[in-house]
Each structure stands twice: as structure tokens, then as C-alpha cells.
Design an enzyme around this catalytic site. Sequence first.
Site, PDB file in Angstrom:
ATOM      1  N   ASP A   1     144.782  65.888  46.965  1.00 42.97           N
ATOM      2  CA  ASP A   1     145.054  67.012  45.453  1.00 42.97           C
ATOM      3  C   ASP A   1     144.471  65.836  44.837  1.00 42.97           C
ATOM      4  OD1 ASP A   1     145.616  69.159  46.200  1.00 42.97           O
ATOM      5  OD2 ASP A   1     147.834  68.770  46.862  1.00 42.97           O
TER       6      ASP A   1
ATOM      7  N   LYS B   1     139.733  66.615  42.837  1.00 46.94           N
ATOM      8  CA  LYS B   1     138.127  66.750  43.657  1.00 46.94           C
ATOM      9  C   LYS B   1     137.203  67.778  43.086  1.00 46.94           C
ATOM     10  CE  LYS B   1     139.695  66.934  47.838  1.00 46.94           C
ATOM     11  NZ  LYS B   1     141.076  66.519  47.392  1.00 46.94           N
TER      12      LYS B   1
ATOM     13  N   GLY C   1     143.458  73.767  48.101  1.00 47.11           N
ATOM     14  CA  GLY C   1     143.026  74.015  46.655  1.00 47.11           C
ATOM     15  C   GLY C   1     142.629  73.203  45.750  1.00 47.11           C
ATOM     16  N   HIS C   2     141.690  73.395  45.267  1.00 45.97           N
ATOM     17  CA  HIS C   2     140.922  72.815  44.582  1.00 45.97           C
ATOM     18  C   HIS C   2     140.807  73.575  43.090  1.00 45.97           C
ATOM     19  CE1 HIS C   2     138.068  70.988  47.193  1.00 45.97           C
ATOM     20  NE2 HIS C   2     139.840  70.839  47.823  1.00 45.97           N
TER      21      HIS C   2
ATOM     22  N   GLN D   1     140.916  67.571  51.549  1.00 41.92           N
ATOM     23  CA  GLN D   1     142.492  67.414  51.978  1.00 41.92           C
ATOM     24  C   GLN D   1     141.816  65.705  51.628  1.00 41.92           C
ATOM     25  OE1 GLN D   1     140.520  69.603  54.367  1.00 41.92           O
ATOM     26  NE2 GLN D   1     141.979  70.796  53.058  1.00 41.92           N
TER      27      GLN D   1
HETATM   28  P1  GDP Z   1     141.882  69.318  44.587  1.00 44.81           P
HETATM   29  O1  GDP Z   1     142.400  70.015  45.368  1.00 44.81           O
HETATM   30  O2  GDP Z   1     141.550  67.476  44.818  1.00 44.81           O
HETATM   31  O3  GDP Z   1     140.734  69.540  43.958  1.00 44.81           O
HETATM   32  O4  GDP Z   1     142.857  68.662  43.310  1.00 44.81           O
HETATM   33  P2  GDP Z   1     144.220  70.019  42.991  1.00 44.81           P
HETATM   34  O5  GDP Z   1     143.350  71.018  42.122  1.00 44.81           O
HETATM   35  O6  GDP Z   1     144.832  70.259  43.880  1.00 44.81           O
HETATM   36  O7  GDP Z   1     145.097  68.857  41.885  1.00 44.81           O
HETATM   37  C1  GDP Z   1     144.745  68.142  41.054  1.00 44.81           C
HETATM   38  C2  GDP Z   1     145.818  69.440  40.050  1.00 44.81           C
HETATM   39  O8  GDP Z   1     145.814  67.283  38.542  1.00 44.81           O
HETATM   40  C3  GDP Z   1     145.211  69.980  39.203  1.00 44.81           C
HETATM   41  O9  GDP Z   1     146.192  70.469  38.245  1.00 44.81           O
HETATM   42  C4  GDP Z   1     144.703  69.659  38.270  1.00 44.81           C
HETATM   43  O10 GDP Z   1     143.593  70.561  37.298  1.00 44.81           O
HETATM   44  C5  GDP Z   1     145.267  68.224  37.921  1.00 44.81           C
HETATM   45  N1  GDP Z   1     143.824  67.506  37.638  1.00 44.81           N
HETATM   46  C6  GDP Z   1     142.447  66.351  37.556  1.00 44.81           C
HETATM   47  N2  GDP Z   1     142.482  65.948  36.846  1.00 44.81           N
HETATM   48  C7  GDP Z   1     143.224  65.727  36.116  1.00 44.81           C
HETATM   49  C8  GDP Z   1     143.449  64.309  34.786  1.00 44.81           C
HETATM   50  O11 GDP Z   1     142.912  63.744  34.643  1.00 44.81           O
HETATM   51  N3  GDP Z   1     144.774  64.823  34.051  1.00 44.81           N
HETATM   52  C9  GDP Z   1     145.666  65.292  33.992  1.00 44.81           C
HETATM   53  N4  GDP Z   1     146.882  66.468  33.166  1.00 44.81           N
HETATM   54  N5  GDP Z   1     145.075  66.620  35.340  1.00 44.81           N
HETATM   55  C10 GDP Z   1     144.172  66.598  36.522  1.00 44.81           C
HETATM   56  P1  IMO Z   2     142.651  69.581  48.613  1.00 46.03           P
HETATM   57  O1  IMO Z   2     141.631  70.002  49.382  1.00 46.03           O
HETATM   58  C1  IMO Z   2     146.856  68.591  50.294  1.00 46.03           C
HETATM   59  C2  IMO Z   2     147.913  68.438  54.045  1.00 46.03           C
HETATM   60  C3  IMO Z   2     149.344  69.989  54.234  1.00 46.03           C
HETATM   61  C4  IMO Z   2     149.567  69.060  55.571  1.00 46.03           C
HETATM   62  C5  IMO Z   2     148.772  68.802  56.447  1.00 46.03           C
HETATM   63  C6  IMO Z   2     148.594  69.638  57.221  1.00 46.03           C
HETATM   64  O2  IMO Z   2     143.438  70.566  47.920  1.00 46.03           O
HETATM   65  O3  IMO Z   2     143.238  68.127  49.034  1.00 46.03           O
HETATM   66  P2  IMO Z   2     147.135  71.927  57.556  1.00 46.03           P
HETATM   67  O4  IMO Z   2     147.178  73.022  57.277  1.00 46.03           O
HETATM   68  O5  IMO Z   2     145.377  71.475  57.190  1.00 46.03           O
HETATM   69  O6  IMO Z   2     147.144  71.715  59.240  1.00 46.03           O
HETATM   70  O7  IMO Z   2     147.729  71.194  56.635  1.00 46.03           O
HETATM   71  O8  IMO Z   2     147.245  68.191  55.388  1.00 46.03           O
HETATM   72  N1  IMO Z   2     146.834  69.289  53.350  1.00 46.03           N
HETATM   73  C7  IMO Z   2     146.743  68.953  52.229  1.00 46.03           C
HETATM   74  N2  IMO Z   2     147.481  67.987  51.879  1.00 46.03           N
HETATM   75  N3  IMO Z   2     146.097  68.892  49.864  1.00 46.03           N
HETATM   76  C8  IMO Z   2     145.075  70.021  50.681  1.00 46.03           C
HETATM   77  O9  IMO Z   2     143.556  69.457  50.483  1.00 46.03           O
HETATM   78  C9  IMO Z   2     145.352  69.440  52.132  1.00 46.03           C
HETATM   79  N4  IMO Z   2     144.788  70.148  52.985  1.00 46.03           N
HETATM   80  C10 IMO Z   2     145.951  70.136  54.056  1.00 46.03           C
HETATM   81  O10 IMO Z   2     150.168  69.781  53.507  1.00 46.03           O
HETATM   82  O11 IMO Z   2     150.611  68.076  55.267  1.00 46.03           O
HETATM   83 MG    MG Z   3     144.323  70.236  46.207  1.00 44.09          MG
END
Ligand code: GDP
Ligand code: IMO
Ligand code: MG
Length: 431
Positions: A13, A16, A40-41, A223
Site C-alpha cells: 500500500d 504503487k 488493491g491499487h 504487496q
Molecule cells: P498500492 O497498493 O501500493 O497501490 O497503494 P494503495 O492504493 O493501496 O494505497 C495508497 C493510498 O494512498 C491510495 O488511497 C492512494 O490514492 C493514496 N495515495 C497515493 N499517493 C499519495 C500521496 O502522495 N498523497 C496522498 N495523500 N495519498 C496518496
Molecule cells: P498491495 O499490492 C497490504 C498482507 C495481508 C496479510 C499478508 C498475507 O495493495 O500493496 P495474503 O492474503 O497475501 O495471504 O495475506 O499480506 N497483504 C497486503 N498488505 N497491501 C497488499 O497489497 C497486500 N497483499 C497482502 O494483509 O497481512
Molecule cells: Mg494496496
Amino acid sequence: MSVVALIGAQWGDEGKGHLVDLLASKARLVVRYGGGNNAGHTVVNHLGTFKLHLIPSGIFDPSTVNVIGSGVVISPEGLLQELDDLKSRGINTSKLFISERAHVIMPYHIMFDRFQEDARGDDKIGTTGRGIGPAYADKMNRSGIRMADLLHEETLLNRLRSVLEEKNRLLTKLYGAKPLSLHDTYLRYLDFGHKLADHITDTHPIIMRALEKDMPILLEGAQGCLLDVDYGTYPYVTSSPPGAAGACQGAGIGPTRVDSVIGVYKAYTTRVGQGPFPTELADGPDADALRQIGKPWAEVGTTTGRLRRVGWFDAVMARYAAQVNGIDTLAITKLDVLDELANIKICVGYKLHDATLEYPPATTAVLDQVEPVYEEMPGWMSPTSDVRRFQDLPEAAQAYVARICQLVGARLGIISVGPDREQTIIASEVF
Ligand code: GDP
Ligand code: IMO
Ligand code: MG
């Protein structure tokens, strides 16, 4: 620069999806190389806000080819849902290709994931419940079903017949659950295959052509390195290698072809699920400030809706992730989240009894005992979300970013100051 791997460098998270969406217009090919719909991206651009789980975040650029690589485990149902959502919002998905070699998440994988978590009791991992671990285990055990199998009636029936026999024994005898019907499962997955047939292909020639022509290729991580099955905080990890080595393996590109590895780091740290987190902040004003509850980018899981645990930037973990993965470039996201903090801490070492550790210990039992050693830096107490050049950031913000780069030992590439595609500062060009 031709091939760039963009990997999560903490516990996932890191933002990416946001950065892949930004860089996709320069890349001709984006390959999601690992994980499944545990990811979840979030992408926010001129077309709206999108939550992607399996489809690469380069899908919004109509000229970019997007590949779901062989290292991904795919929920066909989830993927079809995602495709439908994108299509209904006017996004062209015709340039999405799915590797025939990618493995399929089957219903029994999801059931086992949940039963195993229940059985772990207090020691549960906190998985996303998407069947990821059991699907990768079957792949390694050579009892997996691959996307190519969904396109061949006879192969699918034969594979399912032999696999289901064992799975049903486990479901009924070990877990007291109902067996799965061979007939229904077969028809259901055959139907998924029909619906996805236009996208399923051998992706090797696509990737080779792009390499031969020196096209810019972006490898999209899911991840993060600290969830790596070998180098993460085992057993509180996912079941795949989310880092640079996994990028090569999952995309089918040799390590000598990768020109740069971008490690994506949040300006602080978060984690979902159980497991060690030395710099975690329990409740309090700093934790509240990092959680950003009520904001669209609040620290709430994109896939499961769980509250993310939050804490200060951990340079011990960050440097370790950079070392294991050969990270040469940093992308630091969510800097704006720190805008209102008067003081910001960075963990620069771990104390264990009388020793100071520079590397995270390999076992959870020891990691649970370390005390973070903090360095405190002044905050900047002013908004950064409209800044687009490094030199326009408040001096204290520049100093914070520079300190992170120094501690991690890599150059600065990108800073992100908001979720929108435009809210980024490019410090050094990626392609
Ligand atoms: P990912 O899994 O690495 O793609 O990241 P996620 O989408 O799960 O979580 C990142 C969260 O932060 C999302 O809600 C994005 O919209 C938000 N986000 C990403 N970059 C920034 C930033 O620079 N500032 C803020 N405030 N939010 C951001
Ligand atoms: P993105 O791509 C954050 C974590 C789960 C749990 C562990 C194992 O959005 O960054 P799993 O279902 O993979 O067997 O769970 O890994 N986990 C993540 N945490 N972002 C993710 O993906 C994750 N994918 C798995 O919360 O701790
Ligand atoms: Mg994510």
C-alpha cells in the site's frame, strides 16, 4: 532506461498503483508480475478514481500494452468483475493480455485460506482471505490449474478430476465442509475461460518483442518487500516474492535486462494484518495524524476495508529492503500526510539489550523485542500538495526526504504529494 521494476518496499500500500498510472504513458508495456487480488491499487486521474486488484495500473493509457504475468495468481471471477467495471466506465481493455502460465485461484483455495486462518487462532496471519497462500502452495506442489487449462475442455476436466478428489477429502474430513461438485466447478471455470479467452495468450512473445525493440517496460509490483515469503517478516508474509527477483521471475525477464529498481516507500509506515511492526504507533495524536480518517486516502485497506496499522518511517527495514532488492531509486509517497506534524521521527537503528542492530533480525520472536532508536526532525507545518518541484518544497521537507535517501542509500526519483496523477514531483527521469 528500458526496463524498470517498480516495487513496494514496505508492507504494501505504498502507492504503487498511483505511480504506475503516472509512468504508464512513458512505458509501452506494463507487466503486473505477482500476487493476486490480495492487492488493491488505487489510481486517481482525469478519468476518475479506480481500485484495481489484478489489472495493471497502466490500463488507463490507451497506447500502453498491459500484461498480467505468469507469476500472478488469478481469481477469474474477480478479474471479470474488474474488466466489467472498467468497461462500464469507458476504459479500453482490448490491450490487456493474460499469461497462459498464470495460475488460477479456485474456490477450494479461498475455503482453505479461511479455514487455515481460523485454525491458527491467536497466531493468525491476517490474510486477505482471497486464497492466495493455498493457490501458490498448489502451484509449487504442481497441482495447480493454469489459465491455459481453462481454454481446453479435456485438460480442465482431467486436472480438476484429479485435484478435486484430494481437495474434497480435505474439505469434508479435515474441515467438515461440503465437497465441491466436479460437474459444477468444471462448467463454471470453463465459462470463465470462454469469457476471458480473448485476453489469455502466451505473453512471452509480447515481452520479447518489446525487449528486442528496446521499448520502455514497467514491471508493476504488488504487496511489498517486507511481505516477501523469503525476506519478509515470516510467517506474517504473503506467499510470493513481491520484490525485484519476483519481478524477473513473474514477468519472464532475465535480471540482466532490468535497468533500474524503483522502491516505493511511504513517508511513514503502514501495515495491514498481523506481524511485527517495530515503529508502530498505538493510539494518540501522531497515530491519528498518520491515519487520515475521513480523507479519501485514509489508511484503510483497499481490498479488505481493514484499518491499517501506522507508524514512523523505519529506515532499518527500508535499507534492508533496498539491499535485498537492489533498489537504486526511491519514490517517496504521501509526503503531504506529514504536512501538519510539528515533529517527525525516523527509526535509524534497533536496540536489542545492549546492542544496536543495523539489520532487522530474521525471526519474529527477536524482532518483537527490539526497541526503535529514533532521530527527530522538525516538521514543515505547511501544505505541500500543490508543489511540483523539489526546490519548492519547504526546507524541512527537503531535509526529511534527503535524510531518508541517505539512510536508505539510493537516489531520489519521485516524490508524491497527493493521490492524483498530477500530484507528483519528478526528481530524476525514470524512462
Ligand atoms: P498500492 O497498493 O501500493 O497501490 O497503494 P494503495 O492504493 O493501496 O494505497 C495508497 C493510498 O494512498 C491510495 O488511497 C492512494 O490514492 C493514496 N495515495 C497515493 N499517493 C499519495 C500521496 O502522495 N498523497 C496522498 N495523500 N495519498 C496518496
Ligand atoms: P498491495 O499490492 C497490504 C498482507 C495481508 C496479510 C499478508 C498475507 O495493495 O500493496 P495474503 O492474503 O497475501 O495471504 O495475506 O499480506 N497483504 C497486503 N498488505 N497491501 C497488499 O497489497 C497486500 N497483499 C497482502 O494483509 O497481512
Ligand atoms: Mg494496496
